[in-house]
Design a protein around this motif. Structure first.
Motif, PDB file in Angstrom:
ATOM      1  N   ALA A  55     -34.782  25.048  -1.970  1.00 38.93           N
ATOM      2  CA  ALA A  55     -33.908  24.294  -2.803  1.00 38.93           C
ATOM      3  C   ALA A  55     -34.098  25.000  -4.162  1.00 38.93           C
ATOM      4  N   GLN A  56     -35.227  25.551  -4.703  1.00 36.65           N
ATOM      5  CA  GLN A  56     -35.710  26.268  -5.695  1.00 36.65           C
ATOM      6  C   GLN A  56     -34.837  27.464  -5.942  1.00 36.65           C
ATOM      7  N   ASP A  57     -34.227  28.223  -4.901  1.00 38.06           N
ATOM      8  CA  ASP A  57     -33.438  29.057  -4.620  1.00 38.06           C
ATOM      9  C   ASP A  57     -33.722  30.357  -5.486  1.00 38.06           C
ATOM     10  N   THR A  58     -34.715  30.802  -5.481  1.00 39.45           N
ATOM     11  CA  THR A  58     -35.425  31.915  -6.050  1.00 39.45           C
ATOM     12  C   THR A  58     -35.263  33.372  -5.294  1.00 39.45           C
ATOM     13  N   ALA A  59     -35.114  34.537  -5.988  1.00 41.11           N
ATOM     14  CA  ALA A  59     -35.248  35.573  -5.533  1.00 41.11           C
ATOM     15  C   ALA A  59     -36.266  35.840  -4.582  1.00 41.11           C
ATOM     16  N   LEU A  60     -37.645  35.247  -4.830  1.00 38.48           N
ATOM     17  CA  LEU A  60     -38.752  35.575  -4.220  1.00 38.48           C
ATOM     18  C   LEU A  60     -39.275  34.223  -3.612  1.00 38.48           C
ATOM     19  N   LEU A  61     -39.921  34.148  -2.346  1.00 39.19           N
ATOM     20  CA  LEU A  61     -40.527  33.065  -1.819  1.00 39.19           C
ATOM     21  C   LEU A  61     -41.978  33.612  -1.360  1.00 39.19           C
ATOM     22  N   LEU A  62     -43.097  33.029  -1.718  1.00 42.34           N
ATOM     23  CA  LEU A  62     -44.243  33.040  -1.376  1.00 42.34           C
ATOM     24  C   LEU A  62     -44.807  31.928  -0.593  1.00 42.34           C
ATOM     25  N   ALA A  63     -45.390  32.211   0.544  1.00 43.65           N
ATOM     26  CA  ALA A  63     -45.462  30.881   1.319  1.00 43.65           C
ATOM     27  C   ALA A  63     -46.870  31.141   2.122  1.00 43.65           C
ATOM     28  N   ASP A  64     -47.804  30.194   2.217  1.00 39.91           N
ATOM     29  CA  ASP A  64     -49.119  30.412   2.742  1.00 39.91           C
ATOM     30  C   ASP A  64     -49.290  29.545   3.982  1.00 39.91           C
ATOM     31  N   GLU A  65     -49.320  30.067   5.065  1.00 37.31           N
ATOM     32  CA  GLU A  65     -49.214  29.444   6.485  1.00 37.31           C
ATOM     33  C   GLU A  65     -48.389  28.268   6.502  1.00 37.31           C
ATOM     34  N   PRO A  66     -47.005  28.388   6.048  1.00 35.18           N
ATOM     35  CA  PRO A  66     -46.057  27.368   6.463  1.00 35.18           C
ATOM     36  C   PRO A  66     -45.627  26.760   7.526  1.00 35.18           C
ATOM     37  N   ILE A  67     -46.140  27.446   8.596  1.00 35.78           N
ATOM     38  CA  ILE A  67     -45.866  27.029  10.125  1.00 35.78           C
ATOM     39  C   ILE A  67     -46.926  26.601  10.877  1.00 35.78           C
ATOM     40  N   ALA A  68     -48.077  26.470  10.052  1.00 32.96           N
ATOM     41  CA  ALA A  68     -49.549  26.096  10.684  1.00 32.96           C
ATOM     42  C   ALA A  68     -49.166  24.372  10.913  1.00 32.96           C
ATOM     43  N   GLY A  69     -49.462  23.996  12.183  1.00 37.38           N
ATOM     44  CA  GLY A  69     -49.296  22.721  12.696  1.00 37.38           C
ATOM     45  C   GLY A  69     -47.758  22.260  13.098  1.00 37.38           C
ATOM     46  N   LEU A  70     -46.704  22.937  12.793  1.00 37.36           N
ATOM     47  CA  LEU A  70     -45.446  22.886  13.383  1.00 37.36           C
ATOM     48  C   LEU A  70     -45.284  22.952  14.679  1.00 37.36           C
ATOM     49  N   ASP A  71     -44.327  22.398  15.276  1.00 34.41           N
ATOM     50  CA  ASP A  71     -44.121  22.476  16.768  1.00 34.41           C
ATOM     51  C   ASP A  71     -43.405  23.819  17.069  1.00 34.41           C
ATOM     52  N   PRO A  72     -43.640  24.384  18.542  1.00 34.78           N
ATOM     53  CA  PRO A  72     -43.028  25.720  18.268  1.00 34.78           C
ATOM     54  C   PRO A  72     -41.595  25.851  17.911  1.00 34.78           C
ATOM     55  N   ALA A  73     -40.776  24.950  18.326  1.00 35.85           N
ATOM     56  CA  ALA A  73     -39.306  24.859  17.975  1.00 35.85           C
ATOM     57  C   ALA A  73     -39.195  25.108  16.536  1.00 35.85           C
ATOM     58  N   SER A  74     -39.922  24.244  15.736  1.00 33.30           N
ATOM     59  CA  SER A  74     -39.839  24.179  14.002  1.00 33.30           C
ATOM     60  C   SER A  74     -40.750  25.664  13.780  1.00 33.30           C
ATOM     61  N   GLN A  75     -41.871  26.143  14.455  1.00 35.05           N
ATOM     62  CA  GLN A  75     -42.099  27.296  13.934  1.00 35.05           C
ATOM     63  C   GLN A  75     -40.871  28.328  14.091  1.00 35.05           C
ATOM     64  N   ILE A  76     -40.255  28.512  15.100  1.00 37.56           N
ATOM     65  CA  ILE A  76     -39.530  29.627  15.310  1.00 37.56           C
ATOM     66  C   ILE A  76     -38.327  29.168  14.229  1.00 37.56           C
ATOM     67  N   ALA A  77     -37.807  28.314  14.138  1.00 40.01           N
ATOM     68  CA  ALA A  77     -36.728  27.803  13.567  1.00 40.01           C
ATOM     69  C   ALA A  77     -36.976  28.329  11.942  1.00 40.01           C
ATOM     70  N   THR A  78     -38.452  27.932  11.537  1.00 44.56           N
ATOM     71  CA  THR A  78     -38.642  28.408  10.209  1.00 44.56           C
ATOM     72  C   THR A  78     -38.790  29.819   9.883  1.00 44.56           C
ATOM     73  N   MET A  79     -38.980  30.608  10.812  1.00 44.92           N
ATOM     74  CA  MET A  79     -39.401  32.149  10.871  1.00 44.92           C
ATOM     75  C   MET A  79     -37.795  32.586  10.636  1.00 44.92           C
ATOM     76  N   GLN A  80     -36.870  31.993  11.249  1.00 46.56           N
ATOM     77  CA  GLN A  80     -35.627  32.428  11.510  1.00 46.56           C
ATOM     78  C   GLN A  80     -35.054  32.103  10.034  1.00 46.56           C
ATOM     79  N   VAL A  81     -35.232  31.114   9.540  1.00 47.30           N
ATOM     80  CA  VAL A  81     -34.815  30.731   8.182  1.00 47.30           C
ATOM     81  C   VAL A  81     -35.299  31.873   7.131  1.00 47.30           C
ATOM     82  N   PHE A  82     -36.702  32.170   6.974  1.00 49.89           N
ATOM     83  CA  PHE A  82     -37.343  33.200   6.401  1.00 49.89           C
ATOM     84  C   PHE A  82     -36.448  34.667   6.383  1.00 49.89           C
TER      85      PHE A  82
END
Length: 252
Positions: free
Chosen positions: A149-176
């Motif tokens: 929602a911050q809608d910035t040009a650059l996003l820095l994320a530190d292990e954002p998918i750690a602890g997510l289930d496989p579907a959420s991990q894949i979906a998050t990486m697809q978003v990125f």
């Protein structure tokens, strides 16, 4: 267009460099995976690039004022604690603060950004729920949405998918990866080398504070690099479904 430039960025713990003279550029349209074993310096690199800890060398982000930096780069730390029992929508709306004049309430443009982040992370059914009552994985998705929602040009994320289930991990990486295709840039630290290979356009491999490899996933995840960087063997295949990388064995 370069959205992040680091020149010989160095962070020391005493006399020991935890990040050792790292230079790199992140350009518009890139989804860059930051990989390496525990203790390689990935988190320290991200935090120093944002000016959150003392460092030597130069980061283009630290040349900006704090308000300008908040409008340019969103930051997702490893810590996922949600302290206040507010609704999911209210928490995600906090991502709009850098764009609002002091004391102003979110307007129509802000609401569109909030709605888009909720949609991207599949949180429509959670909008009015209390964030602190969600599971750990659900809270992680809410915090990712806040950064979106911050809608910035650059996003820095530190292990954002750690602890997510496989579907959420894949979906998050697809978003990125989707953000990169839209012209943003993402720098994300990961331990899942398979997801890094499939969804990142470029990988940065760190080991003992140094950047030891930088390039497309196929060129970084070589047998020599993964043995040196991780002490493992791995299997790479180019398939009809895209690249597949699987770590196999510890080398010794």
């Amino acid at each position: 267009m370069t959205l992040l430039a680091l020149e010989r960025l160095t962070v020391r713990r005493g006399d020991c460099p935890v990040v050792d003279a790292v230079s790199l550029n992140i350009a518009q349209g890139e989804c860059v995976g930051l990989i390496g074993p525990n203790g390689a310096g990935k988190t320290t690199l991200l935090r120093a690039a944002l000016g959150l800890m003392a460092h030597e060398g130069r980061s283009s982000l630290t040349q900006m004022s704090a308000p300008e930096r908040a409008r340019h780069a969103a930051w997702m730390p490893q810590s996922r604690e949600i302290a206040w029992p507010v609704t999911v929508e209210t928490l995600i709306a906090l991502g709009r603060i850098p764009h609002l004049p002091r004391g102003a309430r979110p307007g129509a443009q802000d609401q569109r950004a909030i709605d888009a982040a909720i949609h991207r992370m599949g949180l429509e059914g959670f909008r009015h729920r209390t964030a602190t009552q969600l599971s750990g994985g659900e809270q992680a998705r809410v915090l990712i949405a806040r950064a979106l929602a911050q809608d910035t040009a650059l996003l820095l994320a530190d292990e954002p998918i750690a602890g997510l289930d496989p579907a959420s991990q894949i979906a998050t990486m697809q978003v990125f990866a989707g953000l990169a295709r839209e012209g943003h840039a993402v720098l994300v630290s990961l331990h899942d080398l398979g997801l890094a290979a499939r969804h990142c356009s470029r990988l940065l491999m760190m080991h003992a504070g140094k950047l030891i490899a930088d390039g497309p996933p196929r060129e970084v995840l070589t047998p020599e690099n993964i043995e040196h960087g991780f002490g493992i063997t791995g299997f790479w295949a180019d398939t009809d479904h895209g690249p597949v990388f699987q770590p196999l064995e510890v080398t010794g």
